[in-house]
Design an enzyme around this catalytic site. Sequence first.
Site, short mmCIF file in Angstrom:
data_model
loop_
_atom_site.label_atom_id
_atom_site.label_comp_id
_atom_site.label_asym_id
_atom_site.label_seq_id
_atom_site.Cartn_x
_atom_site.Cartn_y
_atom_site.Cartn_z
N ASN A 1 0.80 -1.23 0.00
CA ASN A 1 0.00 0.00 0.00
C ASN A 1 0.84 1.28 0.00
O ASN A 1 0.32 2.35 0.30
CB ASN A 1 -0.95 0.00 1.19
CG ASN A 1 -1.76 -1.28 1.26
OD1 ASN A 1 -1.58 -2.06 2.19
ND2 ASN A 1 -2.61 -1.52 0.28
N VAL B 1 1.47 7.05 0.29
CA VAL B 1 0.80 6.04 1.10
C VAL B 1 -0.67 5.95 0.71
O VAL B 1 -1.36 6.95 0.64
CB VAL B 1 0.90 6.41 2.61
CG1 VAL B 1 0.12 5.43 3.47
CG2 VAL B 1 2.35 6.48 3.03
N CYS B 2 -1.13 4.74 0.46
CA CYS B 2 -2.54 4.48 0.23
C CYS B 2 -3.10 4.01 1.57
O CYS B 2 -2.98 2.86 1.93
CB CYS B 2 -2.73 3.41 -0.84
SG CYS B 2 -4.45 2.95 -1.09
N LEU B 3 -3.67 4.90 2.30
CA LEU B 3 -4.17 4.57 3.62
C LEU B 3 -5.58 5.12 3.73
O LEU B 3 -5.80 6.33 3.77
CB LEU B 3 -3.26 5.18 4.69
CG LEU B 3 -3.56 4.85 6.14
CD1 LEU B 3 -3.60 3.34 6.38
CD2 LEU B 3 -2.52 5.47 7.04
#
Length: 185
Positions: A64, A72-74
């Site tokens: 991610n 960041v893919c959060l």
Amino acid sequence: MKLMMSDYKVELVEDNISEFHVVFKGPPESPYEGGVWRVHVELPESYPYKSPSIGFVNKIYHPNIDEGAGSVCLDVINQTWSPMFDLVNVFETFLPQLLLYPNPSDPLNGEAAALHMRDPTAYQKKVKDYVARFAKAEDVAALEAEEKHKGPHREGEAMSEDEEEDGFLSSSSDEEDEQAAGKME
């Protein structure tokens, strides 16, 4: 700001309270344990009502997190952000949880996601290899020294063709395994 009063090392970019770097350590009892990352944080004008932009400056291997740009893919940060959250939550809860419990079904790094699902042991080995190669305290210190020497990218200056809209560098050369992501040239 609460984060600056915590135990985290925080360095402002050009004395700007809306842009800074935080030294972040990998969570214990994980393949990221012992790793040290420099995380770039940008606060939008509407913060805390809009989420901060978070990106790893030195390389990290994770489904991610974009390996080149460090973004960041959060979900909590990008989609379900609430003004009730603060940056201490990001560094004490959200990022450690992301590292401990990757979501390979929503990847920014497809290779890491596939390896995590196909061969968890090989995935952990590769994470530990990246920690050893790119996430030592001296790697963060070198990034800090380089920025002080060269200076950060300034608003209004032309960006190199390797730089992405978010200001992080994306390595595209054959030397990408030898230098940290986000390294300014």
